[in-house]
Design an enzyme around this catalytic site. Structure first.
Site, PDB file in Angstrom:
ATOM      1  N   ALA A  86      -5.407  12.028 -10.653  1.00  0.00           N
ATOM      2  CA  ALA A  86      -4.122  11.857 -11.333  1.00  0.00           C
ATOM      3  C   ALA A  86      -3.104  11.154 -10.446  1.00  0.00           C
ATOM      4  CB  ALA A  86      -3.576  13.219 -11.791  1.00  0.00           C
TER       5      ALA A  86
ATOM      6  N   ASP B 234      -4.833  -3.692  -9.432  1.00  0.00           N
ATOM      7  CA  ASP B 234      -5.927  -2.723  -9.522  1.00  0.00           C
ATOM      8  C   ASP B 234      -6.413  -2.589 -10.958  1.00  0.00           C
ATOM      9  OD1 ASP B 234      -6.043  -2.037  -6.817  1.00  0.00           O
ATOM     10  OD2 ASP B 234      -4.501  -0.504  -7.021  1.00  0.00           O
TER      11      ASP B 234
ATOM     12  N   ASN C 166       1.204  -3.126  -6.539  1.00  0.00           N
ATOM     13  CA  ASN C 166       0.504  -3.349  -5.269  1.00  0.00           C
ATOM     14  C   ASN C 166       0.560  -4.812  -4.853  1.00  0.00           C
ATOM     15  OD1 ASN C 166      -1.313  -4.489  -7.088  1.00  0.00           O
ATOM     16  ND2 ASN C 166      -3.111  -3.753  -5.983  1.00  0.00           N
TER      17      ASN C 166
ATOM     18  N   TYR D 180     -13.978   3.473  -0.790  1.00  0.00           N
ATOM     19  CA  TYR D 180     -15.045   2.715  -0.139  1.00  0.00           C
ATOM     20  C   TYR D 180     -15.098   3.044   1.339  1.00  0.00           C
ATOM     21  CZ  TYR D 180     -11.063  -0.303   1.056  1.00  0.00           C
ATOM     22  OH  TYR D 180      -9.842  -0.771   1.504  1.00  0.00           O
TER      23      TYR D 180
ATOM     24  N   PRO E 263      -4.350  20.729 -13.691  1.00  0.00           N
ATOM     25  CA  PRO E 263      -4.324  20.360 -15.105  1.00  0.00           C
ATOM     26  C   PRO E 263      -2.981  19.813 -15.561  1.00  0.00           C
ATOM     27  CG  PRO E 263      -5.389  22.497 -14.802  1.00  0.00           C
ATOM     28  CD  PRO E 263      -4.764  22.135 -13.484  1.00  0.00           C
TER      29      PRO E 263
ATOM     30  N   THR F 176       0.840  -1.197   0.000  1.00  0.00           N
ATOM     31  CA  THR F 176       0.000   0.000   0.000  1.00  0.00           C
ATOM     32  C   THR F 176       0.875   1.247   0.000  1.00  0.00           C
ATOM     33  OG1 THR F 176      -0.136  -0.011   2.422  1.00  0.00           O
ATOM     34  CG2 THR F 176      -1.844  -1.193   1.229  1.00  0.00           C
TER      35      THR F 176
ATOM     36  N   ALA G 155      -4.169   5.464  -8.222  1.00  0.00           N
ATOM     37  CA  ALA G 155      -5.397   4.777  -8.608  1.00  0.00           C
ATOM     38  C   ALA G 155      -5.860   5.242  -9.981  1.00  0.00           C
ATOM     39  CB  ALA G 155      -6.493   5.023  -7.573  1.00  0.00           C
TER      40      ALA G 155
ATOM     41  N   LYS H 241       4.384   1.659  -3.057  1.00  0.00           N
ATOM     42  CA  LYS H 241       4.095   1.011  -4.343  1.00  0.00           C
ATOM     43  C   LYS H 241       5.194   1.223  -5.382  1.00  0.00           C
ATOM     44  CE  LYS H 241      -0.943   0.826  -3.916  1.00  0.00           C
ATOM     45  NZ  LYS H 241      -2.232   1.111  -4.571  1.00  0.00           N
TER      46      LYS H 241
END
Length: 250
Positions: free
Chosen positions: A109, A85, A69, A194, A134, A44, A112, A48
């Site tokens: 960005a 993932d 991961n 989650y 951006p 985690t 994930a 990573k």
């Protein structure tokens, strides 16, 4: 989740453990784990990128995303890095609609978001990336074959890869440049975070007829992929799902 899976698979002598590690001890500790009987580890934040760097071999997904991961300790002594993932997200989206040729929007960005963008691009979707910065969105999009956007249109697939969904007080239509009718019937909307209940992001999408996938489904799918890499067995998905559903933390 993993221990429930191991029990259901009859692997009574296997155990999944939490190993908190400071960054300065990560590499030497991981390299010592195979000799201690470990078959692999999930990794985690913030480890990573370090996990990918120390690996002897890496999957295409891990290399492209720039993070791992999941590490697997092979019999030949090699440490193999993967990012579960990305295939987890791809599997879940395909269960709702075929992403090939579809328009997709990834919000965020970070790590994930990189996994989500890579997975969708590989699946043939036309992917746009939006982020509050951006410049970060543009760099990510350029690196992974997507496009940067500041004004998303009406994508058929939307992935929230930010932490916005964790705060029930944040209105997703104020946090993101989304139109009220963005989530059309038949679209697929995923929130990678989650918690104890459905996020406002997914509630908004569901109320407008979209098909939704929550972060617990992503957690389960990536956990299944790790389980199968380590054990060489098909994961007992139902037992793992039940463990997530009954966990006090969710």
């Amino acid at each position: 989740m993993q221990n429930a899976g191991l029990q259901a698979a009859g692997l009574a002598d296997w155990q999944y453990l939490a190993l908190p590690l400071p960054a300065e001890l990560f590499v030497e500790t991981v390299r010592a784990l195979p000799a201690a009987g470990f078959r692999g580890v999930n990794v985690t934040i913030p480890h990573k990128e370090a996990a990918l760097a120390l690996a002897d071999r890496a999957s295409e997904a891990a290399r492209a995303i720039g993070a791992a991961n999941t590490l697997t300790f092979e019999g030949d002594g090699a440490i193999v890095a993967d990012n579960t993932d990305a295939p987890a997200l791809s599997e879940l989206v395909r269960g709702v609609l075929d992403p090939a040729g579809r328009s997709a929007l990834v919000l965020g960005a970070g790590g994930a978001a990189r996994a989500a963008v890579w997975a969708l691009v590989q699946a043939g979707a036309q992917v746009e990336v939006w982020n509050r910065s951006p410049e970060r969105a543009e760099r990510l999009a350029s690196a992974l074959g997507a496009r940067h956007t500041v004004d998303p249109g009406y994508p058929e697939i939307v992935v929230n890869a930010t932490s916005v969904g964790l705060d029930p007080n944040i209105d997703p239509f104020k946090a993101f440049p989304l139109k009220a009718d963005t989530f059309e019937a038949g679209s697929c909307v995923i929130d990678m975070v989650y918690g104890s209940g459905e996020t406002r992001f997914l509630e908004a999408a569901r109320s407008r007829g979209a098909r939704v996938i929550d972060g617990l489904e992503v957690l389960l799918a990536q956990g299944v992929a790790s389980f199968e890499r380590w054990t060489g067995m098909m994961a007992p998905r139902m037992a793992m799902r039940e463990a997530i559903a009954t966990s006090p933390s969710t």
